[in-house]
Scaffold this motif. Structure first.
Motif, PDB file in Angstrom:
ATOM      1  N   ALA A 191       0.864  -1.178   0.000  1.00 35.32           N
ATOM      2  CA  ALA A 191       0.000   0.000   0.000  1.00 35.32           C
ATOM      3  C   ALA A 191       0.902   1.231   0.000  1.00 35.32           C
ATOM      4  O   ALA A 191       1.910   1.274   0.710  1.00 35.32           O
ATOM      5  CB  ALA A 191      -0.909   0.009   1.221  1.00 35.32           C
ATOM      6  N   HIS A 192       0.542   2.226  -0.792  1.00 32.74           N
ATOM      7  CA  HIS A 192       1.411   3.391  -0.948  1.00 32.74           C
ATOM      8  C   HIS A 192       0.560   4.604  -1.309  1.00 32.74           C
ATOM      9  O   HIS A 192      -0.470   4.465  -1.975  1.00 32.74           O
ATOM     10  CB  HIS A 192       2.420   3.131  -2.075  1.00 32.74           C
ATOM     11  CG  HIS A 192       3.654   3.967  -1.995  1.00 32.74           C
ATOM     12  ND1 HIS A 192       3.686   5.280  -2.378  1.00 32.74           N
ATOM     13  CD2 HIS A 192       4.917   3.666  -1.580  1.00 32.74           C
ATOM     14  CE1 HIS A 192       4.909   5.762  -2.205  1.00 32.74           C
ATOM     15  NE2 HIS A 192       5.681   4.806  -1.714  1.00 32.74           N
ATOM     16  N   ILE A 193       0.985   5.777  -0.881  1.00 32.18           N
ATOM     17  CA  ILE A 193       0.287   6.977  -1.347  1.00 32.18           C
ATOM     18  C   ILE A 193       0.419   7.080  -2.866  1.00 32.18           C
ATOM     19  O   ILE A 193       1.410   6.638  -3.448  1.00 32.18           O
ATOM     20  CB  ILE A 193       0.813   8.251  -0.664  1.00 32.18           C
ATOM     21  CG1 ILE A 193       2.312   8.449  -0.925  1.00 32.18           C
ATOM     22  CG2 ILE A 193       0.514   8.230   0.821  1.00 32.18           C
ATOM     23  CD1 ILE A 193       2.833   9.798  -0.460  1.00 32.18           C
ATOM     24  N   GLU A 194      -0.581   7.666  -3.499  1.00 32.58           N
ATOM     25  CA  GLU A 194      -0.593   7.700  -4.956  1.00 32.58           C
ATOM     26  C   GLU A 194       0.585   8.479  -5.524  1.00 32.58           C
ATOM     27  O   GLU A 194       1.125   8.127  -6.567  1.00 32.58           O
ATOM     28  CB  GLU A 194      -1.897   8.325  -5.466  1.00 32.58           C
ATOM     29  CG  GLU A 194      -1.978   8.358  -6.986  1.00 32.58           C
ATOM     30  CD  GLU A 194      -3.051   9.290  -7.516  1.00 32.58           C
ATOM     31  OE1 GLU A 194      -3.067   9.523  -8.741  1.00 32.58           O
ATOM     32  OE2 GLU A 194      -3.856   9.796  -6.722  1.00 32.58           O
ATOM     33  N   GLN A 195       0.984   9.565  -4.863  1.00 25.87           N
ATOM     34  CA  GLN A 195       2.028  10.460  -5.379  1.00 25.87           C
ATOM     35  C   GLN A 195       1.596  11.130  -6.685  1.00 25.87           C
ATOM     36  O   GLN A 195       2.427  11.483  -7.521  1.00 25.87           O
ATOM     37  CB  GLN A 195       3.353   9.714  -5.588  1.00 25.87           C
ATOM     38  CG  GLN A 195       3.913   9.114  -4.296  1.00 25.87           C
ATOM     39  CD  GLN A 195       5.186   8.341  -4.512  1.00 25.87           C
ATOM     40  OE1 GLN A 195       5.141   7.199  -4.955  1.00 25.87           O
ATOM     41  NE2 GLN A 195       6.315   8.934  -4.202  1.00 25.87           N
ATOM     42  N   GLY A 196       0.328  11.287  -6.839  1.00 25.50           N
ATOM     43  CA  GLY A 196      -0.241  11.940  -8.010  1.00 25.50           C
ATOM     44  C   GLY A 196      -1.628  12.452  -7.647  1.00 25.50           C
ATOM     45  O   GLY A 196      -2.178  12.091  -6.601  1.00 25.50           O
ATOM     46  N   PRO A 197      -2.242  13.275  -8.505  1.00 26.75           N
ATOM     47  CA  PRO A 197      -3.479  13.971  -8.147  1.00 26.75           C
ATOM     48  C   PRO A 197      -4.779  13.292  -8.570  1.00 26.75           C
ATOM     49  O   PRO A 197      -5.847  13.845  -8.334  1.00 26.75           O
ATOM     50  CB  PRO A 197      -3.331  15.300  -8.896  1.00 26.75           C
ATOM     51  CG  PRO A 197      -2.584  14.917 -10.144  1.00 26.75           C
ATOM     52  CD  PRO A 197      -1.657  13.793  -9.751  1.00 26.75           C
ATOM     53  N   VAL A 198      -4.723  12.127  -9.191  1.00 25.12           N
ATOM     54  CA  VAL A 198      -5.940  11.550  -9.775  1.00 25.12           C
ATOM     55  C   VAL A 198      -6.985  11.251  -8.705  1.00 25.12           C
ATOM     56  O   VAL A 198      -8.148  11.657  -8.820  1.00 25.12           O
ATOM     57  CB  VAL A 198      -5.615  10.280 -10.589  1.00 25.12           C
ATOM     58  CG1 VAL A 198      -6.901   9.638 -11.101  1.00 25.12           C
ATOM     59  CG2 VAL A 198      -4.695  10.617 -11.763  1.00 25.12           C
ATOM     60  N   LEU A 199      -6.609  10.535  -7.667  1.00 25.40           N
ATOM     61  CA  LEU A 199      -7.572  10.179  -6.620  1.00 25.40           C
ATOM     62  C   LEU A 199      -8.071  11.421  -5.890  1.00 25.40           C
ATOM     63  O   LEU A 199      -9.246  11.505  -5.518  1.00 25.40           O
ATOM     64  CB  LEU A 199      -6.940   9.194  -5.631  1.00 25.40           C
ATOM     65  CG  LEU A 199      -6.613   7.805  -6.188  1.00 25.40           C
ATOM     66  CD1 LEU A 199      -5.951   6.931  -5.123  1.00 25.40           C
ATOM     67  CD2 LEU A 199      -7.870   7.123  -6.716  1.00 25.40           C
ATOM     68  N   TYR A 200      -7.187  12.378  -5.685  1.00 27.08           N
ATOM     69  CA  TYR A 200      -7.587  13.615  -5.021  1.00 27.08           C
ATOM     70  C   TYR A 200      -8.635  14.354  -5.844  1.00 27.08           C
ATOM     71  O   TYR A 200      -9.640  14.842  -5.310  1.00 27.08           O
ATOM     72  CB  TYR A 200      -6.360  14.499  -4.791  1.00 27.08           C
ATOM     73  CG  TYR A 200      -6.652  15.763  -4.017  1.00 27.08           C
ATOM     74  CD1 TYR A 200      -6.757  15.739  -2.631  1.00 27.08           C
ATOM     75  CD2 TYR A 200      -6.829  16.975  -4.674  1.00 27.08           C
ATOM     76  CE1 TYR A 200      -7.020  16.891  -1.914  1.00 27.08           C
ATOM     77  CE2 TYR A 200      -7.097  18.135  -3.958  1.00 27.08           C
ATOM     78  CZ  TYR A 200      -7.192  18.089  -2.582  1.00 27.08           C
ATOM     79  OH  TYR A 200      -7.471  19.231  -1.877  1.00 27.08           O
ATOM     80  N   GLU A 201      -8.418  14.419  -7.155  1.00 27.19           N
ATOM     81  CA  GLU A 201      -9.358  15.123  -8.021  1.00 27.19           C
ATOM     82  C   GLU A 201     -10.674  14.364  -8.159  1.00 27.19           C
ATOM     83  O   GLU A 201     -11.742  14.970  -8.274  1.00 27.19           O
ATOM     84  CB  GLU A 201      -8.735  15.341  -9.408  1.00 27.19           C
ATOM     85  CG  GLU A 201      -7.540  16.275  -9.418  1.00 27.19           C
ATOM     86  CD  GLU A 201      -7.908  17.699  -9.052  1.00 27.19           C
ATOM     87  OE1 GLU A 201      -9.072  18.092  -9.278  1.00 27.19           O
ATOM     88  OE2 GLU A 201      -7.035  18.420  -8.524  1.00 27.19           O
ATOM     89  N   GLN A 202     -10.607  13.024  -8.118  1.00 24.96           N
ATOM     90  CA  GLN A 202     -11.816  12.215  -8.294  1.00 24.96           C
ATOM     91  C   GLN A 202     -12.528  11.928  -6.973  1.00 24.96           C
ATOM     92  O   GLN A 202     -13.549  11.255  -6.959  1.00 24.96           O
ATOM     93  CB  GLN A 202     -11.464  10.899  -8.998  1.00 24.96           C
ATOM     94  CG  GLN A 202     -10.991  11.093 -10.433  1.00 24.96           C
ATOM     95  CD  GLN A 202     -10.875   9.778 -11.188  1.00 24.96           C
ATOM     96  OE1 GLN A 202     -11.297   8.720 -10.711  1.00 24.96           O
ATOM     97  NE2 GLN A 202     -10.306   9.835 -12.385  1.00 24.96           N
ATOM     98  N   GLN A 203     -11.972  12.421  -5.870  1.00 25.38           N
ATOM     99  CA  GLN A 203     -12.594  12.232  -4.548  1.00 25.38           C
ATOM    100  C   GLN A 203     -12.780  10.752  -4.230  1.00 25.38           C
ATOM    101  O   GLN A 203     -13.834  10.339  -3.739  1.00 25.38           O
ATOM    102  CB  GLN A 203     -13.941  12.954  -4.501  1.00 25.38           C
ATOM    103  CG  GLN A 203     -13.869  14.424  -4.842  1.00 25.38           C
ATOM    104  CD  GLN A 203     -13.766  15.319  -3.622  1.00 25.38           C
ATOM    105  OE1 GLN A 203     -14.463  15.143  -2.641  1.00 25.38           O
ATOM    106  NE2 GLN A 203     -12.879  16.272  -3.693  1.00 25.38           N
ATOM    107  N   THR A 204     -11.772   9.968  -4.518  1.00 23.52           N
ATOM    108  CA  THR A 204     -11.822   8.522  -4.292  1.00 23.52           C
ATOM    109  C   THR A 204     -10.639   8.115  -3.419  1.00 23.52           C
ATOM    110  O   THR A 204      -9.511   8.548  -3.672  1.00 23.52           O
ATOM    111  CB  THR A 204     -11.761   7.766  -5.631  1.00 23.52           C
ATOM    112  OG1 THR A 204     -12.839   8.214  -6.461  1.00 23.52           O
ATOM    113  CG2 THR A 204     -11.885   6.264  -5.415  1.00 23.52           C
ATOM    114  N   PRO A 205     -10.860   7.266  -2.398  1.00 22.79           N
ATOM    115  CA  PRO A 205      -9.784   7.003  -1.431  1.00 22.79           C
ATOM    116  C   PRO A 205      -8.694   6.049  -1.901  1.00 22.79           C
ATOM    117  O   PRO A 205      -7.552   6.149  -1.441  1.00 22.79           O
ATOM    118  CB  PRO A 205     -10.532   6.426  -0.223  1.00 22.79           C
ATOM    119  CG  PRO A 205     -11.769   5.816  -0.796  1.00 22.79           C
ATOM    120  CD  PRO A 205     -12.151   6.691  -1.948  1.00 22.79           C
ATOM    121  N   VAL A 206      -9.027   5.103  -2.796  1.00 23.55           N
ATOM    122  CA  VAL A 206      -8.058   4.065  -3.141  1.00 23.55           C
ATOM    123  C   VAL A 206      -8.141   3.715  -4.619  1.00 23.55           C
ATOM    124  O   VAL A 206      -9.124   4.014  -5.295  1.00 23.55           O
ATOM    125  CB  VAL A 206      -8.290   2.777  -2.304  1.00 23.55           C
ATOM    126  CG1 VAL A 206      -7.996   3.005  -0.838  1.00 23.55           C
ATOM    127  CG2 VAL A 206      -9.709   2.251  -2.500  1.00 23.55           C
TER     128      VAL A 206
END
Length: 416
Positions: A191-206
């Motif tokens: 398990a790792h932080i995404e290190q990118g903005p996709v999940l943040y922009e899509q409001q999705t946790p994983v």
């Protein structure tokens, strides 16, 4: 969900405690083999021991906690990430995966779950490669793919890797003995932080990681002629820094033209014998080239080498192009990733599939084992920076998914 939030809170407290251990007082820096790194290892080792794992530190500095099941000849699921950092790092890159794994195992042990496979939790010693410019030291030892020639590589202070290993209490001659043999692996989960903005922009946790971009790291040395800044006419100069600057901009331009397929970064720039009144005679810079497409990676490498060579020819500069690391793109295992997707659905979340542009220890592990990875949303996709952050709710979601994932694997491999 309250129980998962409580577990997330405990993990966040440990992440914060580990972040307090640093080489520098006002930021997080914990590079391989340093006193701060060894203190961090001791902390993680104690947490593994408290959880009842058979824990040890191996010769390369990996902290390893093993839970042996009762099934004779059972294979081993490795849950891992790293605890070394870049300089001026964030808290979550690496430690999140280690401490989430420890929480999941602790819950399984407390519930006396009978597993059909062993679990080995590993905090890898050197994924970032900051000190010796050698990423994946810990995982290449674990997989039996360590290059012994690296033992003579030196850091900025002239200390060799083998000297650093001995300082940590390891034996460079016993690295091969620490490998988990190919037939022993059930799989690898990180398990790792995404290190990118996709999940943040899509409001999705994983999200499920489908693959990891390949990369080539190079050091480029530009050799010209130093001279007096006031007396050498502009048209007669062999300015190594100007040549390097022109090449760096050409590299950026190419990457922008192919931005959907490749990224290129110059992160190091060194001027030999630098002075404000001296024309730079020698300059060294790094080049980090990445793509998920192996053909594109090779094409970009060849084209950029040709373009830089032409720039240097026009400027009467000698260019030395040295590859220091090369890894091929990795495709995550379909069976394990399928189980992870089912776990995400079981936990009540939408399945999102992402490719990782960052490297991970799953890259060398993929040569000997099926691998899968879970991305966790991080604040604005920021990583390798003090603003790196993960919300408790997103971490709780990742814990829930990891629990369901282990449950799925247990059913998948629990054969008579």
């Amino acid at each position: 969900m309250d129980s998962y939030l409580n577990r997330a809170g405990n993990i966040l407290n440990r992440i914060a405690a580990l972040a307090d251990i640093s080489e520098e007082p006002h930021c997080i820096t914990r590079t391989f083999g340093t006193p701060a790194f060894m203190t961090g290892c001791s902390k993680v080792l104690s947490w593994m021991q408290e959880a009842g794992l058979n824990a040890r530190t191996d010769n390369i500095g990996n902290v390893r906690g093993r839970w042996q099941c009762s099934v004779p000849g059972a294979r081993t699921l490795v849950i891992a990430s790293h605890i070394d950092t870049v300089r001026n790092a964030g808290k979550f890159d690496g430690p999140l995966g280690v401490l989430l794994g420890l929480d999941v195992i602790t819950q399984l042990k407390e519930k006396a779950v009978q597993l059909p496979f062993n679990i080995e939790l590993i905090a890898f010693s050197d994924e970032e490669g900051v000190r010796f410019h050698t990423t994946y030291l810990g995982s290449t030892v674990l997989t039996g793919r360590f290059d012994e020639a690296l033992l003579n590589r030196t850091d900025a202070s002239g200390i060799t890797l083998q000297e650093a290993i001995r300082t940590m209490g390891g034996d460079p001659g016993q690295l091969a003995a620490d490998a988990l043999l190919p037939g022993e692996w059930l799989g690898y989960f990180e398990a790792h932080i995404e290190q990118g903005p996709v999940l943040y922009e899509q409001q999705t946790p994983v999200a499920v990681v489908t693959g990891i971009a390949g990369q080539v790291r190079m050091m480029l040395t530009f050799a010209g002629m130093s001279g007096h800044a006031g007396t050498v006419p502009m048209h007669m100069r062999q300015d190594a820094l100007c040549a390097a600057a022109a090449c760096i901009l050409a590299i950026e331009q190419y990457a922008l033209e192919h931005k959907e397929q490749v990224v290129a970064t110059t992160g190091i720039l060194q001027i030999s014998n630098a002075a404000s009144n001296v024309i730079p005679g020698e300059v060294t810079c790094s080049l980090d080239l990445r793509s998920a497409d192996p053909n594109m990676l090779l094409t970009a490498y060849n084209i950029l080498q040709e373009r830089c060579a032409e720039i240097c020819r026009q400027r009467h500069i000698t260019l030395t192009w040295q590859v220091v690391q090369e890894t091929a793109p990795v495709t995550c295992d379909s069976v394990m990733s399928g189980a992870l997707e089912q776990a995400i659905q079981d936990a009540g979340y939408d399945v999102i599939r992402l490719t990782s542009g960052a490297g991970h220890d799953a890259v060398p592990v993929s040569a000997v084992s099926p691998v899968c990875m879970l991305f966790v949303r991080c604040y604005k996709g920021i990583s390798h920076h003090p603003q790196e952050n993960v919300d408790a709710a997103d971490l709780a979601a990742a814990i829930k998914v990891a629990d369901f994932f282990i449950h799925r694997l247990t059913g998948l491999y629990n054969h008579p």
